[in-house]
Write a protein that holds these residues in place. Structure first.
Motif, PDB file in Angstrom:
ATOM      1  N   SER A   1       0.821  -1.216   0.000  1.00  0.00           N
ATOM      2  CA  SER A   1       0.000   0.000   0.000  1.00  0.00           C
ATOM      3  C   SER A   1       0.853   1.265   0.000  1.00  0.00           C
ATOM      4  N   ALA A   2       1.972   1.256   0.720  1.00  0.00           N
ATOM      5  CA  ALA A   2       2.843   2.437   0.758  1.00  0.00           C
ATOM      6  C   ALA A   2       3.475   2.704  -0.608  1.00  0.00           C
ATOM      7  N   GLY A   3       3.668   1.630  -1.386  1.00  0.00           N
ATOM      8  CA  GLY A   3       4.261   1.773  -2.710  1.00  0.00           C
ATOM      9  C   GLY A   3       3.236   1.881  -3.820  1.00  0.00           C
TER      10      GLY A   3
ATOM     11  N   CYS B   1      12.125  -2.468  -3.040  1.00  0.00           N
ATOM     12  CA  CYS B   1      11.812  -2.981  -1.710  1.00  0.00           C
ATOM     13  C   CYS B   1      11.454  -1.814  -0.797  1.00  0.00           C
ATOM     14  N   PRO B   2      10.317  -1.898  -0.109  1.00  0.00           N
ATOM     15  CA  PRO B   2       9.900  -0.788   0.754  1.00  0.00           C
ATOM     16  C   PRO B   2      10.759  -0.625   2.007  1.00  0.00           C
ATOM     17  N   LEU B   3      11.559  -1.625   2.350  1.00  0.00           N
ATOM     18  CA  LEU B   3      12.408  -1.514   3.534  1.00  0.00           C
ATOM     19  C   LEU B   3      13.813  -1.008   3.225  1.00  0.00           C
ATOM     20  N   CYS B   4      14.418  -1.545   2.150  1.00  0.00           N
ATOM     21  CA  CYS B   4      15.821  -1.186   1.893  1.00  0.00           C
ATOM     22  C   CYS B   4      16.061  -0.528   0.538  1.00  0.00           C
ATOM     23  N   GLY B   5      15.045  -0.504  -0.326  1.00  0.00           N
ATOM     24  CA  GLY B   5      15.198   0.154  -1.625  1.00  0.00           C
ATOM     25  C   GLY B   5      15.851  -0.707  -2.699  1.00  0.00           C
ATOM     26  N   ALA B   6      16.006  -2.013  -2.438  1.00  0.00           N
ATOM     27  CA  ALA B   6      16.622  -2.899  -3.431  1.00  0.00           C
ATOM     28  C   ALA B   6      15.701  -3.062  -4.640  1.00  0.00           C
ATOM     29  N   ASP B   7      16.296  -3.256  -5.808  1.00  0.00           N
ATOM     30  CA  ASP B   7      15.543  -3.470  -7.041  1.00  0.00           C
ATOM     31  C   ASP B   7      14.882  -4.841  -7.040  1.00  0.00           C
TER      32      ASP B   7
ATOM     33  N   ALA C   1       8.200  -1.849 -13.099  1.00  0.00           N
ATOM     34  CA  ALA C   1       9.658  -2.018 -13.198  1.00  0.00           C
ATOM     35  C   ALA C   1      10.396  -1.145 -12.194  1.00  0.00           C
ATOM     36  N   GLU C   2       9.816   0.004 -11.858  1.00  0.00           N
ATOM     37  CA  GLU C   2      10.490   0.935 -10.945  1.00  0.00           C
ATOM     38  C   GLU C   2      10.234   0.622  -9.471  1.00  0.00           C
ATOM     39  N   TRP C   3       9.414  -0.398  -9.184  1.00  0.00           N
ATOM     40  CA  TRP C   3       9.120  -0.764  -7.800  1.00  0.00           C
ATOM     41  C   TRP C   3      10.396  -1.235  -7.120  1.00  0.00           C
TER      42      TRP C   3
END
Length: 53
Positions: free
Chosen positions: A20-22, A39-45, A35-37
């Motif tokens: 939901s946050a993303g 990880c909501p915790l660490c920002g990993a692709d 494609a641009e999503w």
């Protein structure tokens, strides 16, 4: 639907919950994430994620 785990921080993407946050609705398969999503915790692709056993 299968869950996917971030290899960097261990966050589990659960399609039943979405992100939901993303801006990802519940029921969205991992393969259907934008494609641009990241990880909501660490920002990993998305490439850092693997299917959960």
């Amino acid at each position: 639907m299968k869950k996917f785990v971030c290899g960097v921080c261990g966050y589990v993407y659960d399609p039943a919950e979405g992100d939901s946050a993303g801006g990802v609705s519940p029921g969205t398969a991992f393969e259907d994430l934008p494609a641009e999503w990241v990880c909501p915790l660490c920002g990993a692709d998305k490439e850092e994620f693997s299917e959960q056993d």
